[in-house]
Design an enzyme around this catalytic site. Structure first.
Site, mmCIF file in Angstrom:
data_model
loop_
_atom_site.group_PDB
_atom_site.id
_atom_site.type_symbol
_atom_site.label_atom_id
_atom_site.label_comp_id
_atom_site.label_asym_id
_atom_site.label_seq_id
_atom_site.Cartn_x
_atom_site.Cartn_y
_atom_site.Cartn_z
ATOM 1 N N SER A 5 0.810 -1.218 0.000
ATOM 2 C CA SER A 5 0.000 0.000 0.000
ATOM 3 C C SER A 5 0.843 1.267 0.000
ATOM 4 C CB SER A 5 -0.940 0.003 1.210
ATOM 5 O OG SER A 5 -0.201 -0.009 2.421
ATOM 6 N N TYR A 60 13.693 -7.548 15.331
ATOM 7 C CA TYR A 60 13.553 -7.260 13.900
ATOM 8 C C TYR A 60 14.743 -7.834 13.133
ATOM 9 C CZ TYR A 60 13.363 -4.457 9.594
ATOM 10 O OH TYR A 60 13.333 -4.041 8.274
#
Length: 250
Positions: A14, A156
């Site tokens: 997106s 992460y």
């Protein structure tokens, strides 16, 4: 038209790198699934831009960390486009927690679920379809943080390191029909770093040989290379796209 007749799913498309890849792939002839988790309006905007440029695209909402939603996305793609030839596991998230001792269980699970588990679930869902069609390309997105031990969240980095192992494992298992490769990124100008202070930005740029952050379009072109026949003899590899940061950073 390097992807003419191909169908591509791009997760997290997106905005940022995913959106740039979706537009580029569509311009090269692919029919594109613009996956999103929360930003429906932005995903619809990407689809509109593609269609206005003469391409084909649909937006499909799915949290890639949830098997049922991944399966539903793949089913919707098949219903709309009839197959899947390219998967870009681009969806990711980061929560800045510099001190590893402050990462709680929820944050740890969240980092691994989206950044690693999601890539596995999507790959598992599309692989049988690609094998039945006679071939395909899966592209994972990692980070140079995973090998440098740097960054603002250890979980992460751990998840992104797993992307490289996942790439190699799948490349062995799915050869010779499906090629699986990975891109390890440096700092790219995306919404993920929008809140980075100017002083910090200047400091980080000094650690990059090319003296700037990367652009989403530059990463998208590497993804196109790996998705197309231009890379037909490449599999199981990780391409570093960081402007030379890894060479000079501690």
């Amino acid at each position: 038209m390097k992807l003419s007749g191909k169908v591509a799913i791009i997760t997290g498309a997106s905005s940022g790198i995913g959106a740039a890849a979706a537009k580029l792939f569509a311009s090269e002839g692919a029919r594109v699934v613009v996956n999103y988790s929360r930003s429906e309006a932005k995903a619809s905007e990407v689809v509109r831009d593609i269609r206005e440029s003469g391409g084909e695209a649909i937006a499909i909402r799915a949290d890639v960390s949830k098997p049922d939603e991944v399966d539903s996305m793949v089913k919707s793609c098949l219903e709309s486009f009839g197959g899947i030839d390219v998967l870009v596991n681009n969806a990711g998230r980061i929560e800045r927690i510099p001190d590893p001792l402050e990462i709680d269980d929820a944050a740890w699970r969240s980092m691994l679920d989206v950044n690693l588990k999601g890539a596995f679930l999507c790959s598992r869902a599309v692989a049988p379809i690609m094998l039945e069609r006679g071939g395909g390309s899966i592209i994972n997105v990692s980070s140079i943080n995973n090998v440098m031990g740097t960054g603002s969240n250890m979980a992460y980095g751990f998840a992104k390191a797993g992307q490289i192992v996942l790439t190699r494992w799948l490349a062995r298992r799915l050869a010779p029909k499906i090629r699986v490769n990975c891109i390890a990124l440096g700092i790219i100008e995306t919404p993920m770093i929008a809140d980075m202070p100017e002083q910090r930005r200047a400091e980080r740029k000094r650690d990059i040989l090319l003296g700037r952050f990367g652009r989403p379009e530059e990463v998208a072109r590497v993804m196109l290379f790996l998705a197309s026949e231009d890379s037909s003899f490449i599999t199981g590899q990780t391409i570093i796209v960081d402007g030379g940061q890894f060479l000079i950073s501690p």
